[in-house]
Design a protein around this motif. Structure first.
Motif, short mmCIF file in Angstrom:
data_model
loop_
_atom_site.label_atom_id
_atom_site.label_comp_id
_atom_site.label_asym_id
_atom_site.label_seq_id
_atom_site.Cartn_x
_atom_site.Cartn_y
_atom_site.Cartn_z
N PHE A 60 6.48 14.24 16.69
CA PHE A 60 5.58 13.93 15.58
C PHE A 60 6.29 14.10 14.24
CE2 PHE A 60 2.17 14.65 12.52
CZ PHE A 60 1.40 13.53 12.77
N PHE A 61 7.07 15.17 14.11
CA PHE A 61 7.80 15.40 12.87
C PHE A 61 8.70 14.21 12.55
CE2 PHE A 61 11.25 16.94 10.25
CZ PHE A 61 10.61 17.73 9.31
N GLU A 62 9.42 13.72 13.55
CA GLU A 62 10.32 12.58 13.34
C GLU A 62 9.54 11.30 13.04
OE1 GLU A 62 13.96 10.73 12.86
OE2 GLU A 62 13.55 12.86 13.13
N THR A 63 8.39 11.12 13.71
CA THR A 63 7.55 9.95 13.46
C THR A 63 7.10 9.92 12.01
OG1 THR A 63 6.74 9.95 15.75
CG2 THR A 63 5.39 8.79 14.13
N ILE A 64 6.61 11.06 11.51
CA ILE A 64 6.12 11.14 10.14
C ILE A 64 7.25 11.02 9.13
CG2 ILE A 64 4.97 12.64 8.46
CD1 ILE A 64 3.18 11.27 10.56
N THR A 65 8.39 11.61 9.45
CA THR A 65 9.55 11.53 8.55
C THR A 65 9.96 10.08 8.35
OG1 THR A 65 10.33 13.72 9.21
CG2 THR A 65 11.94 12.24 8.20
N GLN A 66 10.06 9.33 9.44
CA GLN A 66 10.48 7.93 9.34
C GLN A 66 9.43 7.09 8.62
OE1 GLN A 66 12.42 6.00 12.47
NE2 GLN A 66 13.74 7.73 12.89
N ARG A 67 8.15 7.38 8.90
CA ARG A 67 7.07 6.65 8.23
C ARG A 67 7.11 6.91 6.73
NH1 ARG A 67 1.91 8.14 6.65
NH2 ARG A 67 0.36 6.48 6.63
N SER A 68 7.38 8.15 6.34
CA SER A 68 7.41 8.50 4.92
C SER A 68 8.51 7.75 4.18
CB SER A 68 7.63 10.01 4.75
OG SER A 68 6.55 10.72 5.30
N VAL A 69 9.62 7.55 4.85
CA VAL A 69 10.74 6.84 4.22
C VAL A 69 10.36 5.42 3.88
CG1 VAL A 69 13.05 5.92 4.67
CG2 VAL A 69 12.51 8.29 5.29
N ARG A 70 9.57 4.76 4.74
CA ARG A 70 9.26 3.34 4.56
C ARG A 70 7.92 3.06 3.90
NH1 ARG A 70 10.43 3.82 10.06
NH2 ARG A 70 8.22 3.48 10.45
N GLN A 71 7.07 4.08 3.80
CA GLN A 71 5.67 3.87 3.48
C GLN A 71 5.41 3.05 2.21
OE1 GLN A 71 3.41 7.48 3.22
NE2 GLN A 71 1.50 6.43 3.64
N PHE A 72 6.15 3.32 1.16
CA PHE A 72 5.86 2.66 -0.11
C PHE A 72 6.97 1.71 -0.55
CE2 PHE A 72 3.48 6.71 -0.18
CZ PHE A 72 2.20 6.19 -0.27
N ASP A 73 7.76 1.24 0.40
CA ASP A 73 8.88 0.37 0.08
C ASP A 73 8.44 -0.87 -0.70
OD1 ASP A 73 10.70 2.03 1.20
OD2 ASP A 73 11.11 0.82 2.98
N ASP A 74 7.37 -1.53 -0.24
CA ASP A 74 6.93 -2.78 -0.88
C ASP A 74 6.51 -2.53 -2.32
OD1 ASP A 74 7.45 -4.10 1.45
OD2 ASP A 74 5.37 -4.16 2.12
N ILE A 75 5.78 -1.43 -2.55
CA ILE A 75 5.33 -1.12 -3.90
C ILE A 75 6.52 -0.82 -4.80
CG2 ILE A 75 4.07 0.55 -5.32
CD1 ILE A 75 2.21 -1.33 -3.92
N ARG A 76 7.45 -0.02 -4.29
CA ARG A 76 8.63 0.34 -5.10
C ARG A 76 9.42 -0.92 -5.49
NH1 ARG A 76 9.43 4.36 -0.92
NH2 ARG A 76 8.47 6.30 -1.56
N LYS A 77 9.59 -1.83 -4.54
CA LYS A 77 10.30 -3.08 -4.83
C LYS A 77 9.54 -3.91 -5.85
CE LYS A 77 12.49 -3.33 -0.30
NZ LYS A 77 12.38 -3.90 1.05
N ALA A 78 8.22 -3.94 -5.71
CA ALA A 78 7.40 -4.71 -6.63
C ALA A 78 7.51 -4.18 -8.05
CB ALA A 78 5.94 -4.71 -6.18
N VAL A 79 7.49 -2.86 -8.21
CA VAL A 79 7.57 -2.25 -9.54
C VAL A 79 8.88 -2.63 -10.22
CG1 VAL A 79 7.76 -0.07 -10.79
CG2 VAL A 79 6.01 -0.33 -9.05
N ILE A 80 9.97 -2.65 -9.47
CA ILE A 80 11.28 -2.99 -10.04
C ILE A 80 11.26 -4.39 -10.65
CG2 ILE A 80 13.68 -3.53 -9.41
CD1 ILE A 80 13.44 -1.21 -7.34
N ASN A 81 10.51 -5.31 -10.01
CA ASN A 81 10.43 -6.69 -10.50
C ASN A 81 9.44 -6.86 -11.65
OD1 ASN A 81 12.32 -7.61 -8.62
ND2 ASN A 81 10.75 -7.83 -7.05
N GLU A 82 8.76 -5.77 -12.04
CA GLU A 82 7.83 -5.75 -13.16
C GLU A 82 6.79 -6.88 -13.10
OE1 GLU A 82 9.46 -5.15 -17.01
OE2 GLU A 82 10.79 -3.54 -16.36
N PRO A 83 5.95 -6.89 -12.07
CA PRO A 83 4.86 -7.86 -12.04
C PRO A 83 3.80 -7.46 -13.07
CG PRO A 83 4.57 -6.27 -10.31
CD PRO A 83 5.89 -5.94 -10.97
N LEU A 84 2.75 -8.24 -13.17
CA LEU A 84 1.65 -7.87 -14.06
C LEU A 84 1.00 -6.60 -13.53
CD1 LEU A 84 0.01 -11.35 -14.70
CD2 LEU A 84 1.45 -10.02 -16.27
N PHE A 85 0.83 -5.63 -14.41
CA PHE A 85 0.28 -4.34 -14.01
C PHE A 85 -1.08 -4.49 -13.33
CE2 PHE A 85 -2.79 -1.03 -15.24
CZ PHE A 85 -2.32 0.01 -14.46
#
Length: 199
Positions: A60-85
């Protein structure tokens, strides 16, 4: 077989175990899951699984650790591209709303398992993971809010406090969703109240 091929096979097996385990944890929570449940879900032998993990806690620890790494990838990438807030915030809140409604309806989710694990595990490793997850979520929310400040859509520049407020809001609604006491209208109302804090 060379070491590179052997390592790749090992990582593939480990990933397959975690995929099967995530499904089991999503359906049964954490406390009700046994190693046999995970073995059955993965289609791997008992000896095979113990090459990688010794307990359900480790899996479970490894499952959650890996999920945490990827969880907000799309949002982080989107912020870098500065879409409309406004568009980004709307998409983010919509994603949370969908997740909360799924919890209300009893759809399989790791949320119950995460709370069960969190309430029963308090060693340094577990506390570090909890803090890391919390910090990552707050940083994601804050990056969205900072974009709003940059685009002059937010007049309240206390983005750290606003991110903390949002975290408390989401955690509270998540627990209510798990207990079946949260209503869709409450989600909308709470999100509207949060948006009003931004100005």
């Amino acid at each position: 077989m060379n070491r590179s091929v052997s390592n790749k096979r090992s990582e593939t097996k480990k990933a397959a175990i975690l995929i099967g385990a995530q499904k089991v944890f999503s359906e049964k929570g954490f406390l009700n899951v046994t190693m046999q449940d995970i073995i059955d879900a993965c289609g791997i032998s008992r000896g095979g699984i113990y090459l990688y993990f010794h307990t359900t806690d480790d899996i479970f620890f490894e499952t959650i650790t890996q999920r945490s790494v990827r969880q907000f990838d799309d949002i982080r990438k989107a912020v870098i591209n500065e879409p409309l807030f406004d568009d980004l915030l709307s998409a983010y809140l919509s994603e949370h709303k969908t997740r909360l409604i799924n919890h209300i309806q009893g759809a399989p989710s790791l949320l119950r398992a995460m709370y069960e694990y969190s309430f029963t595990h308090h060693d340094a490793r577990d506390n570090h993971l909890k803090q890391k997850q919390m910090n990552a979520t707050k940083a994601t929310v804050r990056s969205i809010l900072d974009l709003g400040v940059k685009q002059h859509k937010i007049t309240n520049h206390s983005t750290k406090k606003l991110a903390d407020s949002f975290m408390l809001l989401i955690e509270g609604m998540s627990i209510m969703a798990l207990t079946g006491t949260l209503k869709e209208q409450q989600i909308d109302d709470q999100f509207q109240m949060f948006i009003h804090q931004l100005t």
